[in-house]
Design an enzyme around this catalytic site. Structure first.
Site, PDB file in Angstrom:
ATOM      1  N   LYS A   1      16.581   1.173 -10.114  1.00  0.00           N
ATOM      2  CA  LYS A   1      16.517   0.211  -9.003  1.00  0.00           C
ATOM      3  C   LYS A   1      17.395  -1.020  -9.271  1.00  0.00           C
ATOM      4  O   LYS A   1      17.641  -1.827  -8.390  1.00  0.00           O
ATOM      5  CB  LYS A   1      15.070  -0.202  -8.743  1.00  0.00           C
ATOM      6  CG  LYS A   1      14.206   0.943  -8.200  1.00  0.00           C
ATOM      7  CD  LYS A   1      12.767   0.504  -8.012  1.00  0.00           C
ATOM      8  CE  LYS A   1      11.832   1.603  -7.543  1.00  0.00           C
ATOM      9  NZ  LYS A   1      11.853   1.814  -6.074  1.00  0.00           N
TER      10      LYS A   1
ATOM     11  N   HIS B   1       9.802  13.947  -3.863  1.00  0.00           N
ATOM     12  CA  HIS B   1      10.018  12.504  -3.791  1.00  0.00           C
ATOM     13  C   HIS B   1      11.090  11.977  -4.729  1.00  0.00           C
ATOM     14  O   HIS B   1      11.349  10.781  -4.741  1.00  0.00           O
ATOM     15  CB  HIS B   1       8.724  11.748  -4.066  1.00  0.00           C
ATOM     16  CG  HIS B   1       7.794  11.725  -2.904  1.00  0.00           C
ATOM     17  ND1 HIS B   1       7.831  10.744  -1.948  1.00  0.00           N
ATOM     18  CD2 HIS B   1       6.828  12.579  -2.528  1.00  0.00           C
ATOM     19  CE1 HIS B   1       6.904  10.982  -1.033  1.00  0.00           C
ATOM     20  NE2 HIS B   1       6.274  12.102  -1.371  1.00  0.00           N
TER      21      HIS B   1
ATOM     22  N   LYS C   1      10.303  -2.201   5.654  1.00  0.00           N
ATOM     23  CA  LYS C   1       9.386  -3.313   5.963  1.00  0.00           C
ATOM     24  C   LYS C   1      10.180  -4.605   6.157  1.00  0.00           C
ATOM     25  O   LYS C   1       9.909  -5.387   7.072  1.00  0.00           O
ATOM     26  CB  LYS C   1       8.374  -3.511   4.831  1.00  0.00           C
ATOM     27  CG  LYS C   1       7.503  -2.303   4.544  1.00  0.00           C
ATOM     28  CD  LYS C   1       6.764  -2.467   3.204  1.00  0.00           C
ATOM     29  CE  LYS C   1       6.306  -1.130   2.667  1.00  0.00           C
ATOM     30  NZ  LYS C   1       5.925  -1.192   1.236  1.00  0.00           N
TER      31      LYS C   1
ATOM     32  N   LYS D   1       9.716  -4.522  -5.907  1.00  0.00           N
ATOM     33  CA  LYS D   1       9.529  -3.075  -6.022  1.00  0.00           C
ATOM     34  C   LYS D   1       9.187  -2.813  -7.475  1.00  0.00           C
ATOM     35  O   LYS D   1       9.300  -3.717  -8.307  1.00  0.00           O
ATOM     36  CB  LYS D   1      10.789  -2.313  -5.607  1.00  0.00           C
ATOM     37  CG  LYS D   1      12.071  -2.882  -6.242  1.00  0.00           C
ATOM     38  CD  LYS D   1      13.339  -2.160  -5.797  1.00  0.00           C
ATOM     39  CE  LYS D   1      13.787  -2.493  -4.405  1.00  0.00           C
ATOM     40  NZ  LYS D   1      13.746  -1.380  -3.461  1.00  0.00           N
ATOM     41  N   ARG D   2       8.780  -1.587  -7.819  1.00  0.00           N
ATOM     42  CA  ARG D   2       8.532  -1.286  -9.222  1.00  0.00           C
ATOM     43  C   ARG D   2       9.786  -1.608 -10.045  1.00  0.00           C
ATOM     44  O   ARG D   2      10.920  -1.457  -9.556  1.00  0.00           O
ATOM     45  CB  ARG D   2       8.149   0.190  -9.379  1.00  0.00           C
ATOM     46  CG  ARG D   2       6.738   0.489  -8.897  1.00  0.00           C
ATOM     47  CD  ARG D   2       5.698  -0.323  -9.643  1.00  0.00           C
ATOM     48  NE  ARG D   2       5.571   0.125 -11.010  1.00  0.00           N
ATOM     49  CZ  ARG D   2       4.578   0.894 -11.462  1.00  0.00           C
ATOM     50  NH1 ARG D   2       3.614   1.282 -10.644  1.00  0.00           N
ATOM     51  NH2 ARG D   2       4.535   1.264 -12.720  1.00  0.00           N
TER      52      ARG D   2
ATOM     53  N   THR E   1      11.034   2.462   0.988  1.00  0.00           N
ATOM     54  CA  THR E   1      10.300   2.090   2.197  1.00  0.00           C
ATOM     55  C   THR E   1      10.184   0.571   2.290  1.00  0.00           C
ATOM     56  O   THR E   1      10.005   0.037   3.391  1.00  0.00           O
ATOM     57  CB  THR E   1       8.889   2.708   2.232  1.00  0.00           C
ATOM     58  OG1 THR E   1       8.241   2.435   0.981  1.00  0.00           O
ATOM     59  CG2 THR E   1       8.947   4.199   2.478  1.00  0.00           C
TER      60      THR E   1
HETATM   61  C1  LIG Z   1       6.497  -0.695   0.180  1.00  0.00           C
HETATM   62  C2  LIG Z   1       5.937  -0.881  -1.174  1.00  0.00           C
HETATM   63  C3  LIG Z   1       6.549  -0.272  -2.266  1.00  0.00           C
HETATM   64  C4  LIG Z   1       7.808   0.568  -2.153  1.00  0.00           C
HETATM   65  O1  LIG Z   1       8.917  -0.265  -2.280  1.00  0.00           O
HETATM   66  P1  LIG Z   1      10.396   0.316  -2.561  1.00  0.00           P
HETATM   67  O2  LIG Z   1      11.270  -0.877  -2.399  1.00  0.00           O
HETATM   68  O3  LIG Z   1      10.641   1.349  -1.510  1.00  0.00           O
HETATM   69  O4  LIG Z   1      10.396   0.850  -3.935  1.00  0.00           O
HETATM   70  C5  LIG Z   1       6.002  -0.473  -3.515  1.00  0.00           C
HETATM   71  N1  LIG Z   1       4.915  -1.245  -3.690  1.00  0.00           N
HETATM   72  C6  LIG Z   1       4.322  -1.872  -2.656  1.00  0.00           C
HETATM   73  C7  LIG Z   1       3.137  -2.737  -2.920  1.00  0.00           C
HETATM   74  C8  LIG Z   1       4.800  -1.708  -1.368  1.00  0.00           C
HETATM   75  O5  LIG Z   1       4.181  -2.307  -0.350  1.00  0.00           O
END
Ligand SMILES: *Cc1c(COP(=O)(O)O)cnc(C)c1O
Length: 834
Positions: free
Chosen positions: A574, A377, A680, A568-569, A676
């Site tokens: 990032k 990952h 979304k 995101k985190r 991911t």
């Molecule tokens: C989809 C999702 C992530 C992943 O987000 P990235 O932008 O790909 O880092 C992290 N936390 C939650 C709650 C999510 O739904």
């Protein structure tokens, strides 16, 4: 002896448990709901807590899952089919109720039934706590995968840990992150079913004893262990309207009954009872580090606990159905390792096959190697797991012996292939030598697996060119790519009911099962009426999001502004910092009156920082301080709003994704394995501004360059620039960036908090800044301006928005799972028998 493992088994009439199917209409559902509410939970019409409505409704739904769950299990057993086990330390499931309704196909029946009783579904569903047993993308991927496996009717079971405390709750006070424990099980969990009859016993510590048996065979016994019980809790995973219900099995640790009482601590009863704690602590809390190894002993305990319990469970099942013959085990079983976290499974399966089931090394090893598959990952060196040999020896002495043996045999193979190349042997060894030798978990996973995959095309390429190059040289065919995906059931059908309705009406309902159907939408981008409806739905979703932001952050988001979102985190790679620099740049433009053809913008940022990640926490503080300064300045009214939304989690993303116009995917190229969140947003009609990183590249390929705002260096560009990166030169040469840095350095955003952003400023100005924030600033703000201009042209923007959604079919986790199955698992779909 507990009554659950008593010696006799009841033999009731075989048809005793054949119950008539439960009603799926609003009447029948309402009746069950009332019975649970009044009789099971003993509440009446003036009960104060809506929570009991949630409980009554979830049990009503669970009963309906239960029928299908049992039938699914029986069908798998009877089919004698091959199965896959998805091993993951994280499953970020979020809420289960709305998902169960959607997948059972009883959304409107439930809504009607409740309405008849004067209850609002949305309010009830809002009472469910998130199952936050994960950090971010990796854990959410596991959850999306389970949904897709059930929908594709694949016999896949998830194995994880039942953490008492999930991901911490994030509070923001004075602009800073505070962590609060997430005791999500406090009020009980209606979705889990305890299965104490399948409890396993897991060894830790002790020592090994070698002896020679009567047949002259060397046998090893792991003795004097401190055992811990693993008690399984099953969670139903319903497929989409297909009668399949798969299982997520989560292990809880518990002390053994005889736990060292008497024998060990005769004189100190309280101390020996206290030792029970140590056992019970294993599954107490999720480690809140995302993309970071932590090196703590308890974490290694968690990893082995999951691996050992799950493998025992699988072997017990195998023996129940097939007896003690393991010759066909590999044909019928596959373990997919979600990152290196469960990689100790490679050695643990060897141990159980040899020590518990009497197989020889040469029989057991091919079974392991044909059964294990590993998903990588991350390329970040700080995330590569290594465990000290010393710790391993103390906690898992037998496992360490097996790892040494695997390594010795593997290095002999390397030496045969490249005679005399000792440097290669040193590089490839599972043990990193040094003052404190370390076990390299990724290498253990590669050597012990038949498949190694990355999670987006670029990431898989970088893996074989860099980190895993030597291994690719020996086993090129082991390596493959499986670009991540997300489930459109949760991330479109469930969270965006307005858009769901429009899609159903326009292209039919098949997209929920087959997301490639969305491409039929593309022609509608040219239809003005359709665009108007699309716009109205987006505005509704923005209103819903703005209400949350107003309530939680006390910031007003006007609906005609572009909603620019990065959730995101919080991590330096990032680059939330780059986003903040752009926000400060916009602020400077407002202050100097440079607002001709301005696009009103609402910037929303959210995400948790690992509690020990100082820099990430300072970035949160900076975002909050910048937001406060801008929102409180009257000159920004109607032009710019900034908010940091606390406690970013799955249920919050369900509100954020549908209400977003512009999706920020701005990581330093080569650092985000896939992403991911980007998918979304795309599904819900957001346009991406992003770098050529992870799955962004594939998103852009699908949607077309004219529908994607691309900026920044390529991954190769980043690497070649490292040697001569000069951020101070870049800052001095770019008036906009210079002005941003000057404002930041003047202390404008920390007037009574002197020096708190010094570390951030130094990081941006550091020629060794690994994330090269300053390098991408100019192209980022230029492309942000193009995005802002595009938003002003409503028709153009709506076309882009529609096409993003229409071309997101590739990013369904159904596609990802179909690829895993075709290339790695080779499972047959097994529909439950009627
Ligand atoms: C989809 C999702 C992530 C992943 O987000 P990235 O932008 O790909 O880092 C992290 N936390 C939650 C709650 C999510 O739904």
């Amino acid at each position: 002896m507990s009554p659950l493992n008593g010696p006799t088994k009841p033999h009731p009439n075989a048809h005793f448990f054949d119950l008539p199917p439960l009603p799926m209409d609003s009447e029948g559902i309402a009746q069950d709901f009332r019975r649970y509410y009044a009789h099971t939970f003993g509440r009446d019409h003036d009960a104060q807590a809506i929570y009991y409505s949630y409980k009554a409704l979830s049990i009503t739904l669970r009963d309906r899952l239960m029928e299908r769950w049992k039938r699914t299990r029986q069908s798998y057993d009877e089919a004698g089919c091959k199965r896959t086990y998805y091993l993951s330390l994280e499953f970020l499931m979020g809420r289960a109720l709305s998902n169960a309704m959607l997948n059972l196909g009883i959304n409107s029946a439930v809504e009607q039934g409740l309405y008849g009783m004067g209850l609002a579904l949305e309010e009830i569903a809002g009472n469910e706590p998130d199952a936050g047993l994960g950090n971010g993308g990796l854990g959410r991927l596991a959850a999306c995968f389970l949904d897709s496996c059930a929908t594709l009717q694949l016999p896949v079971r998830g194995y994880g840990l039942r953490y008492e405390y999930g991901m911490f709750r994030q509070l923001i006070e004075g602009g800073e992150q505070l962590e609060e424990p997430d005791h999500w099980l406090r009020d009980g969990n209606p979705w889990e079913l305890e299965r104490p009859e399948f409890t396993q016993r897991i060894p830790f510590g002790g020592r090994t004893e070698t002896s020679v048996d009567r047949r002259g065979r060397k046998t090893v016994r792991w003795v004097d262990t401190h055992d811990v019980l693993a008690v399984p809790y099953d969670i139903p995973v319903p497929g989409y309207r297909n009668e399949t219900v798969n299982t997520l099995r989560l292990w809880k640790s518990a002390a053994t009954d005889e736990f060292d009482l008497g024998e060990f601590n005769a004189g100190s009863y309280p101390e020996s009872v206290a030792q029970k704690n140590e056992a019970e602590h294993i599954t107490m809390v999720l480690y809140p580090n995302d993309a970071n190894e932590c090196g703590k002993e308890l974490r290694l305990r968690q990893q082995f606990f999951l691996a050992s319990a799950s493998i025992k469970d699988v072997l017990r099942d195998w023996i129940r159905l097939n007896g003690n013959d393991f010759s066909r085990f590999a044909e019928h079983n596959c373990f997919q390792l979600n990152d290196t976290h469960p990689a100790v499974s490679v050695a643990e399966l060897m141990r159980q096959l040899m020590d518990d089931h009497d197989l020889e090394w040469d029989t057991a090893w091919p079974i392991v190697r044909q059964t294990m598959a590993y998903t990588n990952h991350t390329l970040l060196p700080e995330a590569l797991e290594r465990w000290s040999v010393r710790l391993f020896r103390q906690l898992l002495p037998r496992i360490l012996e097996i790892i040494f043996e695997i390594n010795a045999r593997f290095l002999a193979e390397v030496a045969t292939r490249w005679p005399g190349d000792t440097d290669r042997q040193r590089r490839m060894s599972l043990i990193e030598e040094g003052y404190d030798p370390q076990v390299r978990m990724a290498y253990l996973a590669i050597v012990g697996s038949f498949s190694v995959n990355g999670v987006a095309a670029l990431h898989s390429e970088l893996l074989i060119e860099g980190l895993f190059r030597d291994f690719h040289d020996i086993w090129p065919k082991k390596f493959n790519n499986k670009t991540n995906g997300v489930t459109q059931r949760r991330w479109l059908a469930m969270c965006n009911p307005g858009l769901r309705e429009l899609l159903d009406e326009t292209i039919g309902t098949e997209w929920v099962r087959d997301l490639s159907q969305l491409q039929q939408l593309a022609p509608s981008a040219e239809d003005a009426d359709f665009r108007a409806r699309w716009h109205a739905i987006k505005q509704d979703n923005k209103r819903r999001l703005a209400e949350h932001v107003a309530q939680i952050c006390r910031v007003d988001f006007p609906l005609d502004a572009v909603f620019d979102v990065q959730v995101k985190r919080i991590h330096e790679y990032k680059r939330q910092l780059l986003n903040v620099l752009h926000v400060i740049h916009l602020y400077n433009r407002i202050k100097r009156g440079d607002t001709r053809d301005w696009t009103a913008r609402c910037v929303l940022i959210g995400g948790k920082a690992a509690p020990g990640y100082v820099m990430a926490k300072q970035i949160i503080k900076l975002i909050n301080n910048v937001a406060r300064a801008i929102n409180n300045d009257p000159e920004t009214a109607g032009l710019l709003r900034v908010a940091f939304v606390p406690d970013y989690r799955v249920s919050l993303m369900e509100v954020i994704a549908p209400g977003t116009d512009l999706s920020e995917q701005i990581s330093t190229a080569g650092k985000e394995a896939s992403g991911t969140g980007n998918m979304k947003f795309m599904m819900n009609g957001a346009v991406t501004i992003g770098t050529l990183d992870g799955a962004n590249i594939e998103i852009r390929d699908q949607v077309g360059e004219e529908n994607f705002f691309l900026f920044g260096m390529t991954a190769a560009g980043v690497e070649s620039r490292r040697h001569h990166y000069d951020p101070n030169g870049i800052i001095a040469g770019d008036p906009a960036l210079l002005e941003v840095m000057s404002l930041l350095e003047s202390g404008h955003f920390n007037q009574f908090e002197g020096g708190i952003f010094d570390q951030i400023i130094l990081a941006i100005r550091n020629p060794h800044d690994p994330w090269m924030t300053a390098a991408d600033f100019r192209s980022y703000i230029d492309v942000q301006e193009q995005a802002a201009a595009a938003y002003l042209d409503r028709d153009r923007w709506l076309r882009m928005s529609i096409l993003n959604s229409a071309r997101s079919g590739h990013f369904s986790s159904d596609r990802t799972i179909a690829e895993y199955n075709q290339d790695i698992w080779h499972l047959d779909a097994v529909p439950p028998k009627a």
